[in-house]
Design a protein around this motif. Sequence first.
Motif, short mmCIF file in Angstrom:
data_model
loop_
_atom_site.label_atom_id
_atom_site.label_comp_id
_atom_site.label_asym_id
_atom_site.label_seq_id
_atom_site.Cartn_x
_atom_site.Cartn_y
_atom_site.Cartn_z
N SER A 396 0.86 -1.18 0.00
CA SER A 396 0.00 0.00 0.00
C SER A 396 0.89 1.23 0.00
O SER A 396 1.70 1.41 0.92
CB SER A 396 -0.91 0.01 1.24
OG SER A 396 -1.82 -1.07 1.20
N LEU A 397 0.77 2.05 -1.03
CA LEU A 397 1.62 3.23 -1.17
C LEU A 397 1.01 4.41 -0.44
O LEU A 397 -0.10 4.84 -0.76
CB LEU A 397 1.81 3.57 -2.64
CG LEU A 397 2.45 2.48 -3.52
CD1 LEU A 397 2.53 2.94 -4.97
CD2 LEU A 397 3.84 2.11 -3.00
N ASP A 398 1.73 4.92 0.53
CA ASP A 398 1.30 6.09 1.28
C ASP A 398 2.14 7.30 0.88
O ASP A 398 3.34 7.15 0.60
CB ASP A 398 1.42 5.85 2.78
CG ASP A 398 0.47 4.76 3.26
OD1 ASP A 398 -0.69 4.74 2.79
OD2 ASP A 398 0.89 3.93 4.08
N PRO A 399 1.56 8.48 0.86
CA PRO A 399 2.32 9.67 0.43
C PRO A 399 3.46 9.98 1.38
O PRO A 399 3.34 9.84 2.60
CB PRO A 399 1.27 10.78 0.43
CG PRO A 399 0.17 10.29 1.32
CD PRO A 399 0.17 8.80 1.20
N ILE A 400 4.60 10.39 0.82
CA ILE A 400 5.74 10.79 1.63
C ILE A 400 5.52 12.19 2.19
O ILE A 400 5.86 12.48 3.34
CB ILE A 400 7.04 10.70 0.80
CG1 ILE A 400 7.34 9.22 0.50
CG2 ILE A 400 8.20 11.37 1.52
CD1 ILE A 400 8.52 9.01 -0.41
N ALA A 401 4.92 13.07 1.40
CA ALA A 401 4.57 14.42 1.86
C ALA A 401 3.05 14.56 1.90
O ALA A 401 2.34 13.89 1.14
CB ALA A 401 5.17 15.47 0.94
N ALA A 402 2.57 15.39 2.76
CA ALA A 402 1.13 15.59 2.90
C ALA A 402 0.51 15.99 1.56
O ALA A 402 1.05 16.83 0.84
CB ALA A 402 0.85 16.67 3.94
N GLY A 403 -0.61 15.35 1.24
CA GLY A 403 -1.30 15.64 -0.01
C GLY A 403 -0.72 14.96 -1.22
O GLY A 403 -1.18 15.19 -2.35
N GLY A 404 0.27 14.09 -1.01
CA GLY A 404 0.90 13.40 -2.13
C GLY A 404 0.09 12.22 -2.61
O GLY A 404 -0.99 11.92 -2.09
N PRO A 405 0.60 11.51 -3.63
CA PRO A 405 -0.14 10.40 -4.21
C PRO A 405 -0.22 9.21 -3.28
O PRO A 405 0.61 9.02 -2.38
CB PRO A 405 0.65 10.07 -5.47
CG PRO A 405 2.03 10.56 -5.18
CD PRO A 405 1.87 11.76 -4.32
N LYS A 406 -1.24 8.38 -3.49
CA LYS A 406 -1.38 7.13 -2.74
C LYS A 406 -2.02 6.09 -3.64
O LYS A 406 -2.69 6.43 -4.62
CB LYS A 406 -2.22 7.34 -1.48
CG LYS A 406 -3.63 7.81 -1.72
CD LYS A 406 -4.35 8.14 -0.42
CE LYS A 406 -4.36 6.97 0.53
NZ LYS A 406 -5.12 7.27 1.78
N GLY A 407 -1.79 4.83 -3.32
CA GLY A 407 -2.35 3.77 -4.15
C GLY A 407 -1.96 2.40 -3.66
O GLY A 407 -1.55 2.23 -2.50
N SER A 408 -2.06 1.42 -4.53
CA SER A 408 -1.78 0.03 -4.14
C SER A 408 -1.02 -0.67 -5.25
O SER A 408 -1.15 -0.34 -6.44
CB SER A 408 -3.09 -0.71 -3.86
OG SER A 408 -3.91 -0.73 -5.02
#
Length: 499
Positions: A396-408
């Motif tokens: 699960s990809l979480d954003p490194i910076a606030a408001g960044g991309p996320k996905g799986s």
Amino acid sequence: MTTAKAGTFGRQALLCAGLFCSLMVGLGRAQTTVPSAGLKYIQTIPVPTWTNTGSKQANYDLFAFNPQSRVMYVADRVNHAVTAVDTRTNAVIGVMVLPSGAGTNGVLIAPDLQLLIATDGKFNVFVYNLRVPDDGPDIYPLPGIGGGTDALDYDPLNRTVYVINGSAPYYITGINLEYKEITTQFLLPVSPELLKFNPVDGLIYQATTDGDNKGKNKGVYVYDPVANAIKATYLTPTCTPHGIDIDPVANAALIACDQGATLMSLKDGSILKQFDDVTGTDLLQFNPNNGRFYTGSSGNKSTTTGCPMDTTKSFPVIGVMDARGGASTGVGELVGVTCSGRNSKVGVDPIDNFVYVGTRQYPVNASDGTTGSNGVLLFYDPAPPAQPLTTLTQASLDPIAAGGPKGSVTLHLVGRSIRLDASVQGVMGKTALINVPTTIGNEVVECGIDYNTDTTVCNGNLLGDPLVGATAMLGVDGAPAARGLITVPAKEEAAESSR
């Protein structure tokens, strides 16, 4: 994929059959305090024009393995070249002389682009397109440096190779391999040695000796390629660093030191362990397939290994370490050592678990440097894979910076390959890719961005198996944007354990 090793073992048995192999394995086995690493000697690969002594005395530096072609490349200073060894036949198949005619220091593969990069110890970096073998290299004279182009490593997120030079002033210079241009330079405050990209955080860890100040500020300097700045400094008073490599599951680096190979946590720079039985180390490499580090410790002064002394009064060994440690310790362990040759430097083939070791003399002789053989020693490590085969993993990809991309990300077995499929939202940029640490190294899958649906899709095949516990990283326009731990789904894990 790791399934290939069953056939590999049979090949080693044929190559290493009979009394000859038993005798040669005996030459490489420690006898006293430190246990044997269990490496099996196979053969010595001769290299054109190399000798034991004199003007053609075997002289070499870094090794680099190409998992797509199964070729090991050697920085060959004797022939002023990059020498290629086919790891399937274990014979030299080519000697590529550098245009400058200088001795080669560094050699590196950018596997996703199929480029070979070499440094000449002067002012130049040469980039060869392996897909067009008859073409000459692109040549990059590095501006402002003091000379001595040397070690290098590749950042797959921005497809840039970072090169250091060994004569003041010292720089990290970035060459973007896609755009074919020098993009960054950073003036280092101390003299550098080897460097390594870390797929866990997207930073580059630079080993430094600070030889100009008698090692006052020696250690590991953490370079941020996006900011073009040093982010942290981890001084190592009891370790003079030379080589460095990283286990991306443990997020730990093994540092090749004069005083003893040193294991460092990359979370905070703390020293986890020092291996006092393996000293005098220059180069080392990590095998992501079996989770082991291999050191070329030709200057080893420890007498606990049971290995013979050479003419320099050293006891050359290959040290084998595991950053994750045994079940009881969990914090790094010395697996053992194997007696090696004079001036040992190592390269690793993680597909067949071969260890290649350049040497001037094997076996060593304390009173005579002309005996034995020179060339590239070949050892086989029968250690099992560091993780069981998996048919399905995820992140699960979480954003490194606030408001960044996320996905799986889903990684699943399709035929004989691991297929990566990913869906990401919130990508704001022109290009995107995903880097996945696998059993053969860092592998890259490109992504397509659909701005209308705000969906970025990434699809592609991997050569190796994803490393469970390592980090999948999304790069956007060359910078780390999102990341996630590679795990086995609970249902799949239960199914695997019941098999």
